[in-house]
Design an enzyme around this catalytic site. Structure first.
Site, PDB file in Angstrom:
ATOM      1  N   ALA A 155       0.833  -1.202   0.000  1.00  0.00           N
ATOM      2  CA  ALA A 155       0.000   0.000   0.000  1.00  0.00           C
ATOM      3  C   ALA A 155       0.860   1.241   0.000  1.00  0.00           C
ATOM      4  O   ALA A 155       1.940   1.257   0.601  1.00  0.00           O
ATOM      5  CB  ALA A 155      -0.897   0.009   1.233  1.00  0.00           C
ATOM      6  N   THR A 172       5.988   3.786   6.746  1.00  0.00           N
ATOM      7  CA  THR A 172       5.420   5.132   6.616  1.00  0.00           C
ATOM      8  C   THR A 172       5.856   5.940   7.832  1.00  0.00           C
ATOM      9  O   THR A 172       6.534   5.427   8.722  1.00  0.00           O
ATOM     10  CB  THR A 172       3.880   5.095   6.628  1.00  0.00           C
ATOM     11  N   LYS A 179      14.348   9.331  19.119  1.00  0.00           N
ATOM     12  CA  LYS A 179      15.283   8.201  19.130  1.00  0.00           C
ATOM     13  C   LYS A 179      15.834   7.969  20.533  1.00  0.00           C
ATOM     14  O   LYS A 179      15.988   6.825  20.977  1.00  0.00           O
ATOM     15  CB  LYS A 179      16.433   8.464  18.154  1.00  0.00           C
TER      16      LYS A 179
END
Ligand code: ADP
Ligand code: ASP
Ligand code: MG
Length: 809
Positions: free
Chosen positions: A498, A549, A676
């Site tokens: 997708a 994504t 992070k």
């Protein structure tokens, strides 16, 4: 002598019949050939019976049936016998048509009429074959296969049939041709049959009576396979089976042989061969009394999709004698046969498996039998759960081998398959269990993979996001695929892809060569809801959801996916750096379900940071301090700024080189580094939220407040100040680094000036460096350094995460 039975597909086409002729005519001993009706004819006869009875017009279907047979005759019967054969078959078809014509007048369709109609399939096919095969002598099965009636079914009177077969064949001609399936009632002489698939049984009864050397069942597959080949494409032929194994397998729905067929052959010790009419080179399956040589504990898996579980629950049953007898007596009285029985040792529930059709009647008769106990509450309930499937895992060698059921149910658990009831007989050659019908295909796949690993393991990937990282990943998968399959026995199949516009699913695998085209032409509109629905509905085994994504909505799907035992690999940092409780909850779900939630690439792209820290912590070390340069983008910018390249230009260059996030403010604001650092701190075992991180930012807040355009228009204002700092640092032999620090759970980020003795001084391009100080690595901390950004290393890191999902199986 031998008996050869040819099934519906073998005699269902011109090509098939000519092949049967070749096979039979090459036999050099007396042979009895038993044939089925041509392919699908029996089904058609049955459905026409129902339709005609309801007054529907069946003319077109009947005409198609007639034409099919006439076309076959035209093509296969020798010219000399053509007209007589056509006349003979036309006469049979005319009789059949008259029967149908009279049906609408019959009020209640009698079993006798149904049996008569359905017999025409074999009567026609056998007469045609008899004209085709050289020197074939016809034998009419109802003359010697005799049945007795029980309920709506007939079963053969084996003693009488054996006697009659022997009498019918005092001396065998070279070739005898005989219809399978059809028989006649022992008392009335009316036509009956041996049940659906019963031609195999006819052949076995004849083989046993005549003491054949072998019984050959010719069909359209290469032999008995490890699982139904229509469901499991990776199934393969089993070379040898014992009678018991074959019986267990076909009893549970492996269609290859009609189950009662085994017994007469077994009783007379006649070996059975399963052979493929259309592939003479295939070795086939040999079924005999011999214990098979194989050491494989499991030989095959079979299933019955049509299952309902009738369960009786009641504390009042405990210790009472005769309950089971009454349950089975009640069922037997109405002719319901049960193929699955499970009773807990506590005796307060009994479950029996019946077909969906018979479930309501089963509940009714058991409830009636226990009317009194239900009324006084000794039995709480009798109810049926429908739409289930029963699976049997079969093998003689399972006997006395511990761990088989552990392996079996462990694999099902990891795949999120719920087992409703279990039964294993004391002979240990069959473990049966009941699941929901909807997960049958998945269950068969999981089991096939667990017990027949010799082929390869399959990983089914859903990839969301095909930008630089996702696209790079697909390229790498395509390149690595052949090697992985050959060397690691792993096959990666991309079953869903997708982007933000379209999504495409294909359970057989999407062709990677042109996936973008396929997505554009065949994809449907992509929303997180459509993606989730598609993934869950495919319900495929060994599934991995890969999120490349940066979408919050896609990250929002993880929980539901993990709850369905789908592993998640995320390049997306949102979840691991988001709300702490959610992060812990997702990790917990994955751990409890034996699946994976991985996000190694969230920090340092492909560098093995999280995995290394996990290994340290798991082996009893404690992480005390982390110091790291985690932004490839910022490091690139600081390394690029020079007398000729001001800050604003360096930022543009970082974006153009695709180091920065699409919106570079996410890097400049320290947000990416904070995320992070939060992830690393959590993986080091500390609880932290993004708000807890102290920020010492070098770009003032006002540059982040407007639009992206405002940012690009104004950022040059900082160039002069940065040039001053750069000059000062150059003079002092120092460099500027944006450093993330964690010490005992306390986190901060900010600019740091490092001199040439500091490990961070030499850090080129967009590289990352992570220094891990632990109780064991105290004086000399562990250092991990290398490319910390870039699509191909990140894609490789995602790939590595995917591979570690494969390795837990
Ligand atoms: P025939 O018409 O020759 O009697 P059947 O249709 O009764 O053939 O049986 C053969 C079919 O059984 C195969 O075409 C295959 O689709 C199906 N089948 C189901 N389970 C198995 C299995 N374990 N091994 C082989 N075939 C199987
Ligand atoms: N023609 C019958 C059926 O389809 C018997 C057989 O093919 O074995 O059930
Ligand atoms: Mg069959």
């Amino acid at each position: 002598m031998k008996v050869m039975k040819f099934g519906g597909t073998s005699v269902g086409s011109i090509e098939g019949i000519l092949q049967v002729k070749r096979i039979v005519e090459s036999v050099n001993e007396p042979v009895v050939v038993v044939v089925s009706a041509t392919n699908t004819t029996t089904d058609t006869l049955i459905s026409m019976t129902e339709d005609a009875h309801q007054g529907k017009d069946i003319q077109a279907v009947f005409e198609a049936l007639r034409k099919r047979h006439m076309d076959i005759i035209q093509a296969v019967v020798p010219q000399s016998k053509l007209i007589s054969t056509q006349t003979e078959i036309q006469a049979l078809l005319d009789e059949l048509w008259t029967l149908y014509q009279n049906l609408s007048e019959e009020k209640n369709l009698s079993q006798q009429t149904k049996d008569l109609i359905v017999s025409y399939g074999e009567r026609i096919s056998s007469r045609i074959l008899c004209q085709v095969i050289d020197k074939a002598v016809y034998a009419y099965a109802p003359d010697f296969i005799k049945t007795i009636g029980s309920f709506d079914k007939h079963s053969p009177d084996i003693d009488l049939s054996t006697k009659l077969i022997k009498k019918h064949f005092p001396k065998l001609p070279a070739v005898t041709l005989c219809p399978g399936f059809i028989a006649s009632d022992k008392d009335t002489g009316l036509i009956t049959n041996l049940g659906r698939g019963g031609s195999d049984y006819t052949a076995s009864l004849i083989a046993a009576a005549l003491q054949a050397d072998v019984l050959e069942i010719w069909t359209d597959v290469d032999g008995f396979m490890t699982a139904d080949p229509r469901v499991i494409s990776k199934s393969y032929v089993i070379e040898k089976l014992s009678y018991v194994e074959a019986m267990e397998l076909c009893n549970f729905g492996a269609k290859v042989i009609y189950p009662p067929t085994i017994y007469p052959a077994y009783h007379q010790n006649i070996p059975i061969y399963i052979k493929n009419t259309f592939n003479l080179h295939a070795q086939g399956t040999y079924i005999s009394r011999d214990k098979t040589m194989s050491t494989e504990p499991v030989k095959g898996i079979s299933s019955i999709n049509d299952t309902a579980l009738v369960t009786m629950v009641g504390l009042g049953m405990v210790g009472v004698i005769g309950i089971s007898k009454r349950v089975f007596g009640a069922l037997a009285n109405v002719g319901i046969s049960t193929f699955f029985i499970s009773q807990a040792a506590s005796e307060n529930t009994i479950s029996v498996g019946v077909t969906n059709d018979e479930a309501d009647l089963a509940v009714k008769v058991i409830s009636e039998e226990f009317e009194h106990e239900l009324a006084v509450g000794e039995i709480n309930s009798v109810c049926a759960e429908k739409n289930l499937a029963t699976i049997a895992v079969v093998g003689d060698n399972m006997k006395r081998i511990p761990g088989i059921s552990g392996k079996l149910f462990g694999a099902l658990g990891r795949s999120g398959i719920n087992v409703i009831a279990i039964a294993q007989g004391g002979s240990e050659t069959n473990i049966s269990f009941v699941i929901e019908s909807a997960v049958l295909r998945k269950t068969l796949n999981v089991l096939h993979e667990v017990f027949f690993l010799s082929e390869f393991q399959e990983l089914n990937i859903f990839l969301i996001g095909i930008g630089t990282v996702g696209g790079g990943l697909l390229d790498q998968i395509m390149l690595q695929q052949p090697k992985l399959q050959k060397q690691n026995n792993i096959k990666i199949k991309v079953v869903g892809v997708a982007d933000e516009f379209k999504v495409l699913f294909n359970r057989d695998g999407i062709t990677l060569r042109n996936y973008r085209e396929l997505l554009a032409t065949e994809g449907v509109d992509s929303t997180p809801e459509v993606i989730l629905k598609g993934v869950l509905e495919m319900n495929i085994f060994n599934a991995v959801f890969v999120d490349c994504t940066a979408s919050r909505k896609i990250a929002g799907l993880y929980k539901e996916l993990l709850l369905h035992n789908i592993s998640v690999v995320a390049a997306n940092k949102i979840t691991a750096s988001g709300d702490y409780d959610t992060y812990i909850e997702l990790k917990d779900i994955a751990r409890k379900r034996g699946i994976k939630f991985l996000f190694e690439t969230n920090v340092g792209a492909g560098l093995p940071v999280i995995n290394t820290m996990n290994n340290l912590v798991n082996s009893g070390d404690k992480i005390l301090k982390l110091e790291a340069v985690l932004s490839g983008t910022l490091n690139f910018i600081f390394n690029t700024i020079s007398a000729d390249i001001p800050l604003s230009k360096a930022i543009v260059m970082a974006k153009e080189a695709r180091y920065s996030e699409p919106d570079p403010r996410i890097d400049l604001s320290g947000m990416d580094v904070i995320r992070k650092l939060v992830i690393l701190t959590r993986e080091a075992g500390y609880k932290v939220e993004q708000e807890d991180v102290k920020k010492n930012l070098f770009v003032p807040q006002k540059y982040f407040e407007g639009t992206l355009d405002d940012f690009w228009n104004s950022i040059h204002e900082l160039d002069a100040e940065f040039e001053l700092t750069r000059k000062r640092l150059e003079a002092d032999n120092k460099r500027c680094r944006f450093v993330a620090t964690m010490e005992n759970g306390e986190c901060s980020v900010g600019l740091q000036e490092v001199d040439m003795h500091h490990p961070f001084y030499e850090l080129e391009g967009s590289n990352n460096i992570i220094m891990i100080k632990t109780e064991r690595y105290y004086d000399y901390p562990m250092i991990i350094k290398g490319y910390g950004a870039g699509a191909s290393v990140t894609a490789a890191g995602v790939f590595a995460d995917i591979m570690s999902v494969a390795n837990i199986r």
